[in-house]
Design a protein around this motif. Structure first.
Motif, PDB file in Angstrom:
ATOM      1  N   PRO A  43     -40.701  33.445   6.232  1.00  0.00           N
ATOM      2  CA  PRO A  43     -41.477  33.041   7.647  1.00  0.00           C
ATOM      3  C   PRO A  43     -41.729  31.809   7.859  1.00  0.00           C
ATOM      4  CG  PRO A  43     -42.936  34.002   5.740  1.00  0.00           C
ATOM      5  CD  PRO A  43     -41.611  34.311   5.333  1.00  0.00           C
ATOM      6  N   ASN A  44     -41.550  30.796   6.681  1.00  0.00           N
ATOM      7  CA  ASN A  44     -41.996  29.457   7.027  1.00  0.00           C
ATOM      8  C   ASN A  44     -40.574  28.392   7.075  1.00  0.00           C
ATOM      9  OD1 ASN A  44     -43.881  27.187   6.864  1.00  0.00           O
ATOM     10  ND2 ASN A  44     -43.223  26.650   5.020  1.00  0.00           N
ATOM     11  N   ALA A  45     -39.522  29.214   7.109  1.00  0.00           N
ATOM     12  CA  ALA A  45     -38.305  28.725   7.127  1.00  0.00           C
ATOM     13  C   ALA A  45     -38.164  27.782   8.579  1.00  0.00           C
ATOM     14  CB  ALA A  45     -37.367  29.311   7.074  1.00  0.00           C
ATOM     15  N   ALA A  46     -37.554  26.476   8.473  1.00  0.00           N
ATOM     16  CA  ALA A  46     -36.995  25.778   9.600  1.00  0.00           C
ATOM     17  C   ALA A  46     -35.710  26.005   9.975  1.00  0.00           C
ATOM     18  CB  ALA A  46     -37.473  24.508   9.537  1.00  0.00           C
ATOM     19  N   GLN A  47     -34.994  26.120   9.016  1.00  0.00           N
ATOM     20  CA  GLN A  47     -33.310  26.248   9.134  1.00  0.00           C
ATOM     21  C   GLN A  47     -32.850  27.002   7.813  1.00  0.00           C
ATOM     22  OE1 GLN A  47     -34.630  23.060   7.507  1.00  0.00           O
ATOM     23  NE2 GLN A  47     -34.241  22.766   9.754  1.00  0.00           N
ATOM     24  N   PHE A  48     -31.745  27.773   8.015  1.00  0.00           N
ATOM     25  CA  PHE A  48     -31.101  28.425   7.106  1.00  0.00           C
ATOM     26  C   PHE A  48     -29.509  27.747   6.887  1.00  0.00           C
ATOM     27  CE2 PHE A  48     -33.452  31.467   9.432  1.00  0.00           C
ATOM     28  CZ  PHE A  48     -34.626  31.948   8.494  1.00  0.00           C
ATOM     29  N   LYS A  49     -29.422  27.189   5.753  1.00  0.00           N
ATOM     30  CA  LYS A  49     -28.008  26.339   5.469  1.00  0.00           C
ATOM     31  C   LYS A  49     -27.243  27.242   4.755  1.00  0.00           C
ATOM     32  CE  LYS A  49     -28.461  22.080   4.456  1.00  0.00           C
ATOM     33  NZ  LYS A  49     -28.603  20.694   3.774  1.00  0.00           N
ATOM     34  N   ILE A  50     -25.996  27.476   5.433  1.00  0.00           N
ATOM     35  CA  ILE A  50     -24.960  28.465   4.633  1.00  0.00           C
ATOM     36  C   ILE A  50     -23.461  27.848   4.425  1.00  0.00           C
ATOM     37  CG2 ILE A  50     -26.268  30.352   5.847  1.00  0.00           C
ATOM     38  CD1 ILE A  50     -24.187  30.409   8.150  1.00  0.00           C
ATOM     39  N   ASP A  51     -22.826  28.636   3.869  1.00  0.00           N
ATOM     40  CA  ASP A  51     -21.468  28.124   3.635  1.00  0.00           C
ATOM     41  C   ASP A  51     -20.467  27.758   4.969  1.00  0.00           C
ATOM     42  OD1 ASP A  51     -21.843  27.709   0.867  1.00  0.00           O
ATOM     43  OD2 ASP A  51     -21.403  30.090   0.833  1.00  0.00           O
ATOM     44  N   TRP A  52     -19.867  26.677   4.763  1.00  0.00           N
ATOM     45  CA  TRP A  52     -18.797  26.268   5.949  1.00  0.00           C
ATOM     46  C   TRP A  52     -17.554  26.392   5.344  1.00  0.00           C
ATOM     47  CZ3 TRP A  52     -17.453  20.687   7.322  1.00  0.00           C
ATOM     48  CH2 TRP A  52     -16.971  20.702   8.591  1.00  0.00           C
ATOM     49  N   ILE A  53     -16.929  27.521   5.477  1.00  0.00           N
ATOM     50  CA  ILE A  53     -15.514  27.777   4.778  1.00  0.00           C
ATOM     51  C   ILE A  53     -14.341  27.264   5.474  1.00  0.00           C
ATOM     52  CG2 ILE A  53     -14.332  29.523   3.606  1.00  0.00           C
ATOM     53  CD1 ILE A  53     -16.944  30.963   3.397  1.00  0.00           C
ATOM     54  N   LEU A  54     -13.612  26.560   4.897  1.00  0.00           N
ATOM     55  CA  LEU A  54     -12.459  25.757   5.404  1.00  0.00           C
ATOM     56  C   LEU A  54     -11.282  26.869   5.349  1.00  0.00           C
ATOM     57  CD1 LEU A  54     -10.803  23.401   6.772  1.00  0.00           C
ATOM     58  CD2 LEU A  54     -10.204  22.623   4.518  1.00  0.00           C
ATOM     59  N   SER A  55     -10.583  27.162   6.473  1.00  0.00           N
ATOM     60  CA  SER A  55      -9.465  28.025   6.780  1.00  0.00           C
ATOM     61  C   SER A  55      -8.367  27.350   7.560  1.00  0.00           C
ATOM     62  CB  SER A  55      -9.986  29.297   7.165  1.00  0.00           C
ATOM     63  OG  SER A  55     -10.270  29.377   8.398  1.00  0.00           O
ATOM     64  N   HIS A  56      -7.284  28.088   7.258  1.00  0.00           N
ATOM     65  CA  HIS A  56      -6.267  27.541   8.255  1.00  0.00           C
ATOM     66  C   HIS A  56      -5.533  28.770   9.227  1.00  0.00           C
ATOM     67  CE1 HIS A  56      -4.463  24.471   5.507  1.00  0.00           C
ATOM     68  NE2 HIS A  56      -5.509  23.833   6.390  1.00  0.00           N
ATOM     69  N   GLN A  57      -5.447  28.481  10.501  1.00  0.00           N
ATOM     70  CA  GLN A  57      -5.149  29.624  11.400  1.00  0.00           C
ATOM     71  C   GLN A  57      -4.061  28.974  12.397  1.00  0.00           C
ATOM     72  OE1 GLN A  57      -7.960  30.491  14.651  1.00  0.00           O
ATOM     73  NE2 GLN A  57      -7.329  32.600  14.675  1.00  0.00           N
ATOM     74  N   PRO A  58      -3.021  29.448  12.154  1.00  0.00           N
ATOM     75  CA  PRO A  58      -1.778  29.202  12.948  1.00  0.00           C
ATOM     76  C   PRO A  58      -2.065  29.499  14.359  1.00  0.00           C
ATOM     77  CG  PRO A  58      -0.981  30.261  11.089  1.00  0.00           C
ATOM     78  CD  PRO A  58      -2.395  30.453  10.991  1.00  0.00           C
ATOM     79  N   GLN A  59      -1.498  28.767  15.355  1.00  0.00           N
ATOM     80  CA  GLN A  59      -1.462  28.964  16.831  1.00  0.00           C
ATOM     81  C   GLN A  59      -0.330  29.673  17.268  1.00  0.00           C
ATOM     82  OE1 GLN A  59      -4.853  28.533  18.297  1.00  0.00           O
ATOM     83  NE2 GLN A  59      -4.903  29.161  16.383  1.00  0.00           N
ATOM     84  N   HIS A  60      -0.496  30.311  18.508  1.00  0.00           N
ATOM     85  CA  HIS A  60       0.878  30.607  19.249  1.00  0.00           C
ATOM     86  C   HIS A  60       0.711  30.450  20.660  1.00  0.00           C
ATOM     87  CE1 HIS A  60       1.963  32.533  15.486  1.00  0.00           C
ATOM     88  NE2 HIS A  60       0.891  32.944  15.090  1.00  0.00           N
ATOM     89  N   TRP A  61       0.646  29.192  20.915  1.00  0.00           N
ATOM     90  CA  TRP A  61       0.278  28.894  22.496  1.00  0.00           C
ATOM     91  C   TRP A  61       1.271  29.082  23.345  1.00  0.00           C
ATOM     92  CZ3 TRP A  61      -1.189  23.569  19.961  1.00  0.00           C
ATOM     93  CH2 TRP A  61      -2.520  23.485  19.339  1.00  0.00           C
ATOM     94  N   ASP A  62       2.569  29.098  22.793  1.00  0.00           N
ATOM     95  CA  ASP A  62       3.688  29.280  23.874  1.00  0.00           C
ATOM     96  C   ASP A  62       3.622  30.798  24.482  1.00  0.00           C
ATOM     97  OD1 ASP A  62       4.937  26.769  23.884  1.00  0.00           O
ATOM     98  OD2 ASP A  62       5.480  27.342  21.790  1.00  0.00           O
ATOM     99  N   SER A  63       2.906  31.730  23.727  1.00  0.00           N
ATOM    100  CA  SER A  63       2.922  33.065  24.064  1.00  0.00           C
ATOM    101  C   SER A  63       1.801  33.484  25.338  1.00  0.00           C
ATOM    102  CB  SER A  63       2.682  34.157  23.327  1.00  0.00           C
ATOM    103  OG  SER A  63       1.523  34.028  22.342  1.00  0.00           O
ATOM    104  N   ILE A  64       1.012  32.415  25.458  1.00  0.00           N
ATOM    105  CA  ILE A  64      -0.301  32.704  26.417  1.00  0.00           C
ATOM    106  C   ILE A  64       0.082  32.366  27.929  1.00  0.00           C
ATOM    107  CG2 ILE A  64      -2.782  31.969  26.674  1.00  0.00           C
ATOM    108  CD1 ILE A  64      -2.991  31.438  23.915  1.00  0.00           C
ATOM    109  N   GLN A  65       0.031  33.354  28.552  1.00  0.00           N
ATOM    110  CA  GLN A  65       0.403  32.890  30.022  1.00  0.00           C
ATOM    111  C   GLN A  65      -0.907  33.126  30.984  1.00  0.00           C
ATOM    112  OE1 GLN A  65       3.486  32.037  30.860  1.00  0.00           O
ATOM    113  NE2 GLN A  65       4.074  32.132  28.746  1.00  0.00           N
ATOM    114  N   ASN A  66      -1.602  34.015  30.430  1.00  0.00           N
ATOM    115  CA  ASN A  66      -3.216  34.225  31.074  1.00  0.00           C
ATOM    116  C   ASN A  66      -4.060  34.745  30.285  1.00  0.00           C
ATOM    117  OD1 ASN A  66      -2.574  36.995  31.123  1.00  0.00           O
ATOM    118  ND2 ASN A  66      -1.370  36.800  32.966  1.00  0.00           N
ATOM    119  N   ALA A  67      -5.287  34.972  30.770  1.00  0.00           N
ATOM    120  CA  ALA A  67      -6.468  35.369  29.831  1.00  0.00           C
ATOM    121  C   ALA A  67      -6.107  36.530  29.045  1.00  0.00           C
ATOM    122  CB  ALA A  67      -7.875  35.497  30.540  1.00  0.00           C
TER     123      ALA A  67
END
Length: 267
Positions: A43-67
């Protein structure tokens, strides 16, 4: 960042201190419920500090024509082994703040919190490291011909089933929100070309700005609210620096967050 935190006071209960490529993950698929439960325990916390995990995510931009073509593709996320993450990013964390309780902070660190109910001690920072129930994924989106990271090993013990469930929920919600809207049918072309150009510009900008000395000719508002607030209060004028690189498509430099795993021996 500082302005956002000040305006959020007494308006929202939690503020996530993140970048656009950070994805908050909770094991119950409900960030708000998770934070409420943690707040009751602290109850006295100002913030919660948590892990920030690095990951890779390949993109497939050419297949995006609309939302309607968008898919969050969390099934393609590969989390790196800790040994392959650059040291300064390996030890960096991200936070959820109670905005009315924090004063000075930057993206990864807290310098000062408000005093607690006893008027003597500051509200506390709760560290929740190695917690599989709440963490941030740092989704470094890349394409091989744009960014060539060092060879890395991936963490095959990471719980990808949670990401699959999360992807399904996010996609269902997104589909419902755009159903029957003009946005759903709006053409994104040439999406791939613009996305690549934006990525190059942003990455080069990060390299140029990082570590730049503040002086009368080149003043950059720091990420730290402690530094930024002081400059704003003093009425310092900020000068937009000129773009110093040319032909970004071929010459841009990119940040690398990985390093080769080091081998140690006593002999």
């Amino acid at each position: 960042m500082h302005d956002c935190m000040m305006r959020a006071r007494s308006v929202v209960k939690f503020v996530a201190n993140t970048d656009l490529d950070d994805l908050a993950v909770s094991s119950n698929l409900n960030i708000s419920d998770s934070l409420e439960m943690i707040s009751k325990r602290h109850p006295n916390a100002a913030q919660f500090k948590i892990d920030w995990i690095l990951s890779h995510q390949p993109q497939h931009w050419d297949s995006i024509q609309n939302a309607k073509n968008l898919n969050f593709d969390l099934q393609s996320v590969r989390v790196l082994k800790v040994e392959n993450i650059r040291w300064d990013y390996r030890v960096s964390k991200k936070m959820f703040h109670r905005p009315e309780r924090v004063i000075h902070f930057d993206m990864h660190t807290v310098y000062r919190n408000e005093l607690g109910n006893d008027e003597e001690n500051q509200h506390t920072t709760i560290e929740m490291f190695d917690n599989p129930d709440l963490y941030f994924l740092h989704l470094r989106r890349f394409e091989r011909h744009l960014l060539h990271p060092l060879p890395v090993e991936y963490n095959n013990n990471f719980n990808h089933s949670l990401l699959m469930r999360m992807n399904t929920k996010m996609l269902d919600q997104f589909t419902k929100r755009i159903e029957g809207t003009e946005f759903a049918e709006y053409s994104f072309n040439p999406w791939a070309m613009e996305a690549r150009q934006t990525m190059r510009d942003l990455e080069q900008c990060r390299r140029e700005a990082f570590g730049t000395i503040l002086d009368d000719q080149n003043q950059i508002c720091q990420q730290s609210s402690a530094g930024c607030e002081g400059m704003l209060t003093a009425g310092v004028n900020f000068i937009k620096t000129t773009q110093t690189w040319t032909n970004v498509a071929h010459k841009a430099l990119f940040n690398s967050y990985v390093e080769k795993a080091k081998s140690f021996s006593l002999f």
